[in-house]
Design a protein around this motif. Structure first.
Motif, mmCIF file in Angstrom:
data_model
loop_
_atom_site.group_PDB
_atom_site.id
_atom_site.type_symbol
_atom_site.label_atom_id
_atom_site.label_comp_id
_atom_site.label_asym_id
_atom_site.label_seq_id
_atom_site.Cartn_x
_atom_site.Cartn_y
_atom_site.Cartn_z
ATOM 1 N N GLN A 188 0.833 -1.207 0.000
ATOM 2 C CA GLN A 188 0.000 0.000 0.000
ATOM 3 C C GLN A 188 0.865 1.254 0.000
ATOM 4 O OE1 GLN A 188 -2.487 -0.965 3.366
ATOM 5 N NE2 GLN A 188 -4.084 -1.825 2.055
ATOM 6 N N GLN A 189 1.976 1.223 0.712
ATOM 7 C CA GLN A 189 2.904 2.356 0.721
ATOM 8 C C GLN A 189 3.534 2.549 -0.663
ATOM 9 O OE1 GLN A 189 3.560 4.763 3.106
ATOM 10 N NE2 GLN A 189 4.657 5.667 1.401
ATOM 11 N N ALA A 190 3.838 1.443 -1.327
ATOM 12 C CA ALA A 190 4.397 1.536 -2.680
ATOM 13 C C ALA A 190 3.384 2.171 -3.634
ATOM 14 C CB ALA A 190 4.818 0.148 -3.180
ATOM 15 N N ILE A 191 2.122 1.813 -3.502
ATOM 16 C CA ILE A 191 1.073 2.434 -4.322
ATOM 17 C C ILE A 191 0.965 3.919 -3.994
ATOM 18 C CG2 ILE A 191 -1.417 2.497 -4.794
ATOM 19 C CD1 ILE A 191 -1.343 -0.609 -4.375
ATOM 20 N N ASP A 192 1.022 4.247 -2.701
ATOM 21 C CA ASP A 192 1.008 5.664 -2.300
ATOM 22 C C ASP A 192 2.188 6.406 -2.915
ATOM 23 O OD1 ASP A 192 -1.268 5.240 -0.769
ATOM 24 O OD2 ASP A 192 -0.195 5.124 1.143
ATOM 25 N N THR A 193 3.354 5.774 -2.930
ATOM 26 C CA THR A 193 4.543 6.392 -3.514
ATOM 27 C C THR A 193 4.340 6.634 -5.006
ATOM 28 O OG1 THR A 193 5.989 5.380 -1.855
ATOM 29 C CG2 THR A 193 7.029 6.101 -3.910
ATOM 30 N N ILE A 194 3.764 5.655 -5.698
ATOM 31 C CA ILE A 194 3.486 5.823 -7.127
ATOM 32 C C ILE A 194 2.576 7.031 -7.338
ATOM 33 C CG2 ILE A 194 2.297 4.814 -9.131
ATOM 34 C CD1 ILE A 194 3.300 2.051 -8.079
ATOM 35 N N GLN A 195 1.529 7.135 -6.525
ATOM 36 C CA GLN A 195 0.611 8.261 -6.667
ATOM 37 C C GLN A 195 1.301 9.588 -6.354
ATOM 38 O OE1 GLN A 195 -2.535 6.594 -4.178
ATOM 39 N NE2 GLN A 195 -3.850 6.477 -5.983
ATOM 40 N N GLN A 196 2.198 9.581 -5.391
ATOM 41 C CA GLN A 196 2.939 10.803 -5.061
ATOM 42 C C GLN A 196 3.890 11.196 -6.184
ATOM 43 O OE1 GLN A 196 4.772 9.847 -1.313
ATOM 44 N NE2 GLN A 196 2.826 9.858 -0.203
ATOM 45 N N LYS A 197 4.445 10.205 -6.881
ATOM 46 C CA LYS A 197 5.370 10.477 -7.981
ATOM 47 C C LYS A 197 4.634 10.936 -9.250
ATOM 48 C CE LYS A 197 9.230 9.270 -5.958
ATOM 49 N NZ LYS A 197 10.329 10.205 -5.757
ATOM 50 N N LEU A 198 3.323 10.774 -9.252
ATOM 51 C CA LEU A 198 2.504 11.167 -10.399
ATOM 52 C C LEU A 198 1.442 12.194 -9.968
ATOM 53 C CD1 LEU A 198 1.972 7.564 -11.839
ATOM 54 C CD2 LEU A 198 3.551 9.290 -12.709
ATOM 55 N N PRO A 199 1.856 13.311 -9.382
ATOM 56 C CA PRO A 199 0.877 14.257 -8.838
ATOM 57 C C PRO A 199 0.039 14.954 -9.912
ATOM 58 C CG PRO A 199 3.041 15.261 -8.850
ATOM 59 C CD PRO A 199 3.221 13.810 -9.256
ATOM 60 N N PHE A 200 0.412 14.814 -11.167
ATOM 61 C CA PHE A 200 -0.276 15.466 -12.269
ATOM 62 C C PHE A 200 -1.407 14.627 -12.859
ATOM 63 C CE2 PHE A 200 3.657 13.418 -13.514
ATOM 64 C CZ PHE A 200 3.204 12.455 -14.390
ATOM 65 N N LEU A 201 -1.612 13.402 -12.326
ATOM 66 C CA LEU A 201 -2.674 12.552 -12.862
ATOM 67 C C LEU A 201 -4.029 13.240 -12.691
ATOM 68 C CD1 LEU A 201 -1.621 8.985 -11.653
ATOM 69 C CD2 LEU A 201 -1.248 10.041 -13.879
ATOM 70 N N ILE A 202 -4.901 13.024 -13.657
ATOM 71 C CA ILE A 202 -6.218 13.654 -13.641
ATOM 72 C C ILE A 202 -7.303 12.605 -13.833
ATOM 73 C CG2 ILE A 202 -5.317 15.838 -14.540
ATOM 74 C CD1 ILE A 202 -6.482 15.007 -17.298
ATOM 75 N N THR A 203 -8.548 13.014 -13.673
ATOM 76 C CA THR A 203 -9.702 12.181 -13.977
ATOM 77 C C THR A 203 -10.553 12.957 -14.973
ATOM 78 O OG1 THR A 203 -9.666 11.209 -11.769
ATOM 79 C CG2 THR A 203 -11.709 11.003 -13.019
ATOM 80 N N LEU A 204 -10.786 12.371 -16.120
ATOM 81 C CA LEU A 204 -11.562 13.016 -17.170
ATOM 82 C C LEU A 204 -13.031 12.627 -17.067
ATOM 83 C CD1 LEU A 204 -9.208 12.321 -20.223
ATOM 84 C CD2 LEU A 204 -9.483 14.492 -19.005
ATOM 85 N N THR A 205 -13.891 13.551 -17.453
ATOM 86 C CA THR A 205 -15.314 13.223 -17.565
ATOM 87 C C THR A 205 -15.510 12.438 -18.858
ATOM 88 O OG1 THR A 205 -15.897 15.203 -18.820
ATOM 89 C CG2 THR A 205 -15.946 15.378 -16.382
ATOM 90 N N LEU A 206 -16.663 11.829 -19.013
ATOM 91 C CA LEU A 206 -16.969 11.086 -20.237
ATOM 92 C C LEU A 206 -16.957 12.030 -21.443
ATOM 93 C CD1 LEU A 206 -17.687 8.373 -21.454
ATOM 94 C CD2 LEU A 206 -20.074 8.837 -20.939
ATOM 95 N N ASP A 207 -17.501 13.235 -21.285
ATOM 96 C CA ASP A 207 -17.492 14.207 -22.383
ATOM 97 C C ASP A 207 -16.065 14.611 -22.749
ATOM 98 O OD1 ASP A 207 -20.231 14.211 -22.681
ATOM 99 O OD2 ASP A 207 -20.554 15.956 -21.382
#
Length: 163
Positions: free
Chosen positions: A19-38
């Motif tokens: 879980q910490q490794a996943i947290d680290t991955i997310q911290q290393k990718l702070p620019f990730l976004i979530t797009l709407t369907l449109d």
């Protein structure tokens, strides 16, 4: 390797590390976004077939800077391309890992369900002669009936497991 019964465990410490490794991955990718369907529908898609087009366009732009207006952000274009390549590689590796986790979860879930059905059969048989087991047999029976009464498409299909 062909599927065989899985006999493994995951310690609390290992789970916490993962879980910490996943947290680290997310911290290393702070620019990730979530797009709407449109937004997803509106955006250009750069799949494998269009990768060569983008790469060749970048090469052409880098080799012929003088044809581009001064306002064109060549460095930004180059950065976007490199990031897209890096993210595509990460996605491939994460998809492989996700598939392995999904398959393993399906297999161990099937094994647990199979063992549960065996226990249920023993409890039903033992409840006829062992005091106190009748209530447990009824509880298990009610839970099992609730599972069986769900529509077929609401229950995840379990693989046929031999072994």
């Amino acid at each position: 390797m062909p599927y065989q019964d899985i006999n493994a465990s995951l310690s609390d410490a290992d789970l916490q590390d993962i879980q910490q490794a996943i947290d680290t991955i997310q911290q290393k990718l702070p620019f990730l976004i979530t797009l709407t369907l449109d937004e997803r529908k509106r955006l250009y898609k750069m799949g494998d077939k269009r990768l060569a087009f983008v790469q060749n366009s970048l090469n052409a732009a880098q080799s012929n800077r003088n044809i581009l207006p001064a306002s064109f952000d060549l460095e930004g274009f180059s950065n976007d391309y490199r990031l897209a390549i890096s993210l595509a590689d990460l996605r491939m590796r994460l998809n492989q890992l996700t598939e392995q986790v999904d398959d393993t979860l399906m297999a161990v879930g099937s094994e647990a369900m199979s063992s549960s059905l065996t226990v249920y059969d023993y409890v039903k048989t033992a409840a006829k002669k062992t005091p106190g087991l009748k209530v447990i047999a009824e509880q298990l029976g009610n839970l099992f009936k609730a599972i069986k009464s769900k529509p077929a498409n609401a229950i995840a299909k379990q693989p046929v497991v031999s072994g």
